[in-house]
Design a protein around this motif. Sequence first.
Motif, PDB file in Angstrom:
ATOM      1  N   GLY A   3     -51.734 -46.326  58.729  1.00 52.79           N
ATOM      2  CA  GLY A   3     -52.046 -45.276  57.763  1.00 52.79           C
ATOM      3  C   GLY A   3     -51.034 -44.145  57.807  1.00 52.79           C
ATOM      4  O   GLY A   3     -50.587 -43.654  56.767  1.00 52.79           O
ATOM      5  N   GLY A   4     -50.649 -43.733  59.001  1.00 54.44           N
ATOM      6  CA  GLY A   4     -49.648 -42.672  59.135  1.00 54.44           C
ATOM      7  C   GLY A   4     -48.306 -43.082  58.573  1.00 54.44           C
ATOM      8  O   GLY A   4     -47.650 -42.312  57.859  1.00 54.44           O
ATOM      9  N   ALA A   5     -47.892 -44.304  58.877  1.00 53.34           N
ATOM     10  CA  ALA A   5     -46.616 -44.797  58.348  1.00 53.34           C
ATOM     11  C   ALA A   5     -46.664 -44.903  56.829  1.00 53.34           C
ATOM     12  O   ALA A   5     -45.709 -44.532  56.145  1.00 53.34           O
ATOM     13  CB  ALA A   5     -46.281 -46.151  58.965  1.00 53.34           C
ATOM     14  N   SER A   6     -47.784 -45.376  56.289  1.00 56.67           N
ATOM     15  CA  SER A   6     -47.917 -45.487  54.826  1.00 56.67           C
ATOM     16  C   SER A   6     -47.856 -44.121  54.161  1.00 56.67           C
ATOM     17  O   SER A   6     -47.185 -43.944  53.147  1.00 56.67           O
ATOM     18  CB  SER A   6     -49.241 -46.167  54.461  1.00 56.67           C
ATOM     19  OG  SER A   6     -49.279 -47.469  54.936  1.00 56.67           O
ATOM     20  N   ALA A   7     -48.562 -43.160  54.740  1.00 50.20           N
ATOM     21  CA  ALA A   7     -48.588 -41.820  54.146  1.00 50.20           C
ATOM     22  C   ALA A   7     -47.223 -41.156  54.201  1.00 50.20           C
ATOM     23  O   ALA A   7     -46.754 -40.589  53.212  1.00 50.20           O
ATOM     24  CB  ALA A   7     -49.635 -40.961  54.853  1.00 50.20           C
ATOM     25  N   VAL A   8     -46.563 -41.230  55.342  1.00 50.94           N
ATOM     26  CA  VAL A   8     -45.268 -40.551  55.496  1.00 50.94           C
ATOM     27  C   VAL A   8     -44.181 -41.231  54.656  1.00 50.94           C
ATOM     28  O   VAL A   8     -43.440 -40.553  53.932  1.00 50.94           O
ATOM     29  CB  VAL A   8     -44.859 -40.506  56.985  1.00 50.94           C
ATOM     30  CG1 VAL A   8     -43.431 -40.041  57.145  1.00 50.94           C
ATOM     31  CG2 VAL A   8     -45.798 -39.596  57.756  1.00 50.94           C
ATOM     32  N   GLN A  38     -51.978 -41.797  48.939  1.00 49.61           N
ATOM     33  CA  GLN A  38     -53.442 -41.728  49.033  1.00 49.61           C
ATOM     34  C   GLN A  38     -53.992 -42.869  49.886  1.00 49.61           C
ATOM     35  O   GLN A  38     -54.899 -42.674  50.687  1.00 49.61           O
ATOM     36  CB  GLN A  38     -54.068 -41.774  47.635  1.00 49.61           C
ATOM     37  CG  GLN A  38     -55.572 -41.781  47.641  1.00 49.61           C
ATOM     38  CD  GLN A  38     -56.166 -40.522  48.218  1.00 49.61           C
ATOM     39  OE1 GLN A  38     -55.611 -39.459  48.079  1.00 49.61           O
ATOM     40  NE2 GLN A  38     -57.307 -40.647  48.858  1.00 49.61           N
ATOM     41  N   PHE A  39     -53.427 -44.053  49.737  1.00 50.20           N
ATOM     42  CA  PHE A  39     -53.863 -45.191  50.537  1.00 50.20           C
ATOM     43  C   PHE A  39     -53.609 -44.936  52.027  1.00 50.20           C
ATOM     44  O   PHE A  39     -54.469 -45.195  52.868  1.00 50.20           O
ATOM     45  CB  PHE A  39     -53.141 -46.457  50.079  1.00 50.20           C
ATOM     46  CG  PHE A  39     -53.466 -47.664  50.905  1.00 50.20           C
ATOM     47  CD1 PHE A  39     -54.697 -48.271  50.812  1.00 50.20           C
ATOM     48  CD2 PHE A  39     -52.537 -48.174  51.789  1.00 50.20           C
ATOM     49  CE1 PHE A  39     -55.004 -49.382  51.575  1.00 50.20           C
ATOM     50  CE2 PHE A  39     -52.824 -49.279  52.561  1.00 50.20           C
ATOM     51  CZ  PHE A  39     -54.067 -49.880  52.457  1.00 50.20           C
ATOM     52  N   GLY A  40     -52.435 -44.405  52.341  1.00 46.96           N
ATOM     53  CA  GLY A  40     -52.123 -44.095  53.734  1.00 46.96           C
ATOM     54  C   GLY A  40     -53.063 -43.060  54.321  1.00 46.96           C
ATOM     55  O   GLY A  40     -53.559 -43.210  55.443  1.00 46.96           O
ATOM     56  N   TRP A  41     -53.344 -41.999  53.568  1.00 46.87           N
ATOM     57  CA  TRP A  41     -54.271 -40.976  54.049  1.00 46.87           C
ATOM     58  C   TRP A  41     -55.675 -41.539  54.188  1.00 46.87           C
ATOM     59  O   TRP A  41     -56.416 -41.159  55.102  1.00 46.87           O
ATOM     60  CB  TRP A  41     -54.266 -39.760  53.128  1.00 46.87           C
ATOM     61  CG  TRP A  41     -53.141 -38.838  53.424  1.00 46.87           C
ATOM     62  CD1 TRP A  41     -52.035 -38.634  52.663  1.00 46.87           C
ATOM     63  CD2 TRP A  41     -52.989 -38.024  54.585  1.00 46.87           C
ATOM     64  NE1 TRP A  41     -51.208 -37.736  53.278  1.00 46.87           N
ATOM     65  CE2 TRP A  41     -51.770 -37.343  54.452  1.00 46.87           C
ATOM     66  CE3 TRP A  41     -53.761 -37.805  55.712  1.00 46.87           C
ATOM     67  CZ2 TRP A  41     -51.309 -36.455  55.421  1.00 46.87           C
ATOM     68  CZ3 TRP A  41     -53.302 -36.925  56.679  1.00 46.87           C
ATOM     69  CH2 TRP A  41     -52.097 -36.261  56.522  1.00 46.87           C
ATOM     70  N   SER A  42     -56.062 -42.436  53.296  1.00 46.57           N
ATOM     71  CA  SER A  42     -57.381 -43.055  53.401  1.00 46.57           C
ATOM     72  C   SER A  42     -57.503 -43.855  54.691  1.00 46.57           C
ATOM     73  O   SER A  42     -58.551 -43.833  55.348  1.00 46.57           O
ATOM     74  CB  SER A  42     -57.648 -43.959  52.200  1.00 46.57           C
ATOM     75  OG  SER A  42     -57.696 -43.208  51.020  1.00 46.57           O
ATOM     76  N   LEU A  43     -56.450 -44.568  55.053  1.00 48.27           N
ATOM     77  CA  LEU A  43     -56.474 -45.308  56.312  1.00 48.27           C
ATOM     78  C   LEU A  43     -56.588 -44.370  57.511  1.00 48.27           C
ATOM     79  O   LEU A  43     -57.327 -44.652  58.463  1.00 48.27           O
ATOM     80  CB  LEU A  43     -55.219 -46.168  56.450  1.00 48.27           C
ATOM     81  CG  LEU A  43     -55.142 -47.417  55.574  1.00 48.27           C
ATOM     82  CD1 LEU A  43     -53.804 -48.117  55.781  1.00 48.27           C
ATOM     83  CD2 LEU A  43     -56.284 -48.365  55.872  1.00 48.27           C
ATOM     84  N   LEU A  44     -55.870 -43.254  57.465  1.00 44.22           N
ATOM     85  CA  LEU A  44     -55.964 -42.286  58.562  1.00 44.22           C
ATOM     86  C   LEU A  44     -57.366 -41.672  58.668  1.00 44.22           C
ATOM     87  O   LEU A  44     -57.930 -41.559  59.756  1.00 44.22           O
ATOM     88  CB  LEU A  44     -54.940 -41.171  58.365  1.00 44.22           C
ATOM     89  CG  LEU A  44     -53.500 -41.515  58.691  1.00 44.22           C
ATOM     90  CD1 LEU A  44     -52.583 -40.375  58.269  1.00 44.22           C
ATOM     91  CD2 LEU A  44     -53.349 -41.785  60.161  1.00 44.22           C
ATOM     92  N   ILE A  45     -57.926 -41.291  57.541  1.00 48.78           N
ATOM     93  CA  ILE A  45     -59.265 -40.711  57.529  1.00 48.78           C
ATOM     94  C   ILE A  45     -60.286 -41.736  58.022  1.00 48.78           C
ATOM     95  O   ILE A  45     -61.197 -41.413  58.792  1.00 48.78           O
ATOM     96  CB  ILE A  45     -59.627 -40.195  56.120  1.00 48.78           C
ATOM     97  CG1 ILE A  45     -58.742 -38.992  55.768  1.00 48.78           C
ATOM     98  CG2 ILE A  45     -61.105 -39.832  56.025  1.00 48.78           C
ATOM     99  CD1 ILE A  45     -58.816 -38.582  54.319  1.00 48.78           C
ATOM    100  N   PHE A  46     -60.126 -42.979  57.607  1.00 50.31           N
ATOM    101  CA  PHE A  46     -61.041 -44.030  58.039  1.00 50.31           C
ATOM    102  C   PHE A  46     -60.957 -44.243  59.551  1.00 50.31           C
ATOM    103  O   PHE A  46     -61.973 -44.424  60.212  1.00 50.31           O
ATOM    104  CB  PHE A  46     -60.738 -45.332  57.293  1.00 50.31           C
ATOM    105  CG  PHE A  46     -61.692 -46.432  57.616  1.00 50.31           C
ATOM    106  CD1 PHE A  46     -62.983 -46.402  57.132  1.00 50.31           C
ATOM    107  CD2 PHE A  46     -61.301 -47.488  58.405  1.00 50.31           C
ATOM    108  CE1 PHE A  46     -63.884 -47.415  57.443  1.00 50.31           C
ATOM    109  CE2 PHE A  46     -62.177 -48.507  58.722  1.00 50.31           C
ATOM    110  CZ  PHE A  46     -63.474 -48.478  58.238  1.00 50.31           C
TER     111      PHE A  46
END
Length: 86
Positions: A3-8, A38-46
């Motif tokens: 998630g962090g890698a996707s968001a950044v 948004q997908f990356g942040w969703s993974l981090l929040i999850f």
Amino acid sequence: MVGGASAVLAAVLVSLARFNQRRGLSVGQPWRDAVLVQFGWSLLIFAVAVVVVHRLRSRQARRTAGEAIVAVLGACLVVTLFFNCG
């Protein structure tokens, strides 16, 4: 970490696309990259939500927290898609 890698990485793509559009170069559409962010942040929040729910002792508290997390993530995704499509 995914998630962090996707968001950044997606945020870097968005900033590069906007920079190129300001210079007059048509490279792509930034809204598509924003969905990746948004997908990356969703993974981090999850991931954070899973840790929080795992620490709760009561079964009812876990269920309530899980339902609240799903509702919040769903609302965030709907709002993001609404603003990106409009």
